[in-house]
Design a protein around this motif. Structure first.
Motif: not given
Length: 445
Positions: A199-204
């Motif tokens: 999720a963090r990778a997607a948001m970044d």
């Protein structure tokens, strides 16, 4: 980890080599239903394991020897790791660093320039890629998507609906990433660690695309935050201190039996062609059963090997008279020399039906004349070696005059040809190579 050696397979209709390996019997039931994503070069090939699947077969998509060797090792390492984790028969635990490393591939895919002209929208609960010509539209949609994932990250711990949305959205991506690394399942703590990391990778990644759409192409600082992937190691039973593990009985390899048999067979002056026939059968069997342990080979393994060879289109006569005959001979020798207790190939065979013969085995006069006329008029091709051109021209004539085999004529040496009076004589001898019945003979031309 040490991996077994696998030989590339050649299939009809293509120059590309193939990887083939039998699924080990001890993990086959655990592998059923898995949809593998096998790395082949820079791509992934999808293979689904069904209840009837016996072999993992995938094209290496190249005929270049060096690249074939590299991809062969790449595929074999993937499968070895997969079987290893299946044998562990327990969920794998991933550290925060490993989860972040796994999410790195996902980030690099979505942060790349390849998707800069596209965005994703939520359509009926599913994220889909759509084209947009307007940079403003792209910027707004990337921002909206980043906000959606960011909000979900914060709410996922206490909102069941958001938790389900996050699993539905990221779950398939995470499972695909795991199977691409040869991992089948992780424990619950590792799963949610992965969900958070992805999720963090997607948001970044979406924020980066938003900046790019706004004209900001500064260096991507997030790209360096993902560590190198280091695969987990399944737990193994511990060994009591100061006590050496029981090594068990010495291992008897199939290939080792072959070399020991050949050492004796050479002393009995068996032909090298017999060794080649045995070696071919052994290599095929080792690839089929997935190991080189002669003691583990059972009659069921030989039966499955026989069935697979026939399913691959090999004639029953070849399977019976070449493959199975060689295995029976090798394992029978091992039993007689007290290296094995039983011959697993002893009672396995294929009943072949004699093919109707509709004509004589020999050439008709018209056929022989046609062959000799073509040989007489053959000229060297632009890429053909002169030795090959001369062989094509003269070997058919030598065979016609002597009645000898093609191989016997090709292996003739200078000292094998002599003149006796007005006649020229050729000496066909096993000193030059393979000769029928291993007996020398002289034939006048």
């Amino acid at each position: 980890m040490l991996f077994r050696l696998v030989r590339p397979m050649k299939r009809k209709g293509t120059q590309n080599r193939h990887y083939e390996r039998r699924i080990p019997s001890d993990v086959r039931h655990l592998a059923v239903g898995l949809r593998l994503s096998i790395p082949v070069g820079d791509e992934f090939r999808s293979v689904t394991i069904s209840g009837r699947t016996q072999l993992v077969r995938v094209s290496l998509r190249t005929a270049d020897p060096a690249e074939v060797k590299r991809r062969l090792a790449q595929v074999d390492e993937y499968l070895e790791r997969l079987w290893w984790h299946l044998r562990a028969d327990q969920p794998i635990s991933l550290t925060h660093e490993q989860a972040t490393a796994l999410a790195g591939d996902f980030y690099r895919a979505w942060a790349s320039t390849a998707v800069r002209s596209t965005v994703v929208e939520e359509v009926n609960g599913t994220m889909v890629v759509v084209e947009h010509e307007s940079e403003d539209a792209r910027q707004e949609l990337w921002a909206a998507l980043a906000d959606r994932v960011g909000d979900a990250r914060e709410a996922v711990e206490f909102d069941p609906e958001t938790r389900k949305w996050m699993e539905d959205y990221l779950g398939p991506i995470i499972r695909l990433s795991l199977i691409r690394k040869g991992l089948t399942r992780v424990d619950e703590a590792s799963w949610w660690r992965l969900v958070e990391a992805f999720a963090r990778a997607a948001m970044d990644a979406f924020r980066k695309q938003q900046r790019n759409a706004a004209g900001d192409y500064r260096a991507d600082l997030n790209a360096d935050r993902f560590p190198e992937w280091r695969p987990p190691t399944p737990s193994v039973p511990s060994v009591q201190p100061n006590r050496k593990p029981d090594p068990g009985p010495p291992k008897v390899t199939i290939t080792g039996l072959l070399e020991a048999w050949w050492l004796e067979a050479k002393a009995r002056r068996l032909k090298a062609s017999t060794y080649e026939s045995y070696r071919t059968a052994v290599n095929l069997l080792v690839a089929a059963v997935g190991h080189d342990d002669a003691i583990r080979v059972t009659a069921d393994d030989i039966l499955a090997f026989k069935d697979q060879r026939i399913a691959d289109g090999i004639s029953p006569k070849t399977v019976n008279d070449s493959n199975l005959s060689a295995l029976k001979g090798l394992f029978g020798w091992a039993v007689r020399n007290r290296k094995l207790s039983a011959n697993p190939a002893k009672d396995v065979g294929v009943k072949s039906v004699k093919t109707p013969r509709l004509r004589s085995k020999g050439f008709t006069d018209e056929e022989a004349l046609t062959i000799l006329q073509h040989a007489m008029t053959h000229t060297q091709g632009p890429t053909e070696a002169w030795q090959i051109a001369m062989a094509k021209r003269w070997v058919p004539w030598l065979c016609a005059f002597t009645g000898a085999r093609v191989g016997e004529m090709i292996q003739l040496r200078k000292e094998d040809v002599r003149q006796h009076g007005d006649a020229w004589i050729v000496r066909i001898t096993p000193e030059a190579g393979t000769v029928k019945d291993n007996e020398a003979r002289e034939v006048p031309l």
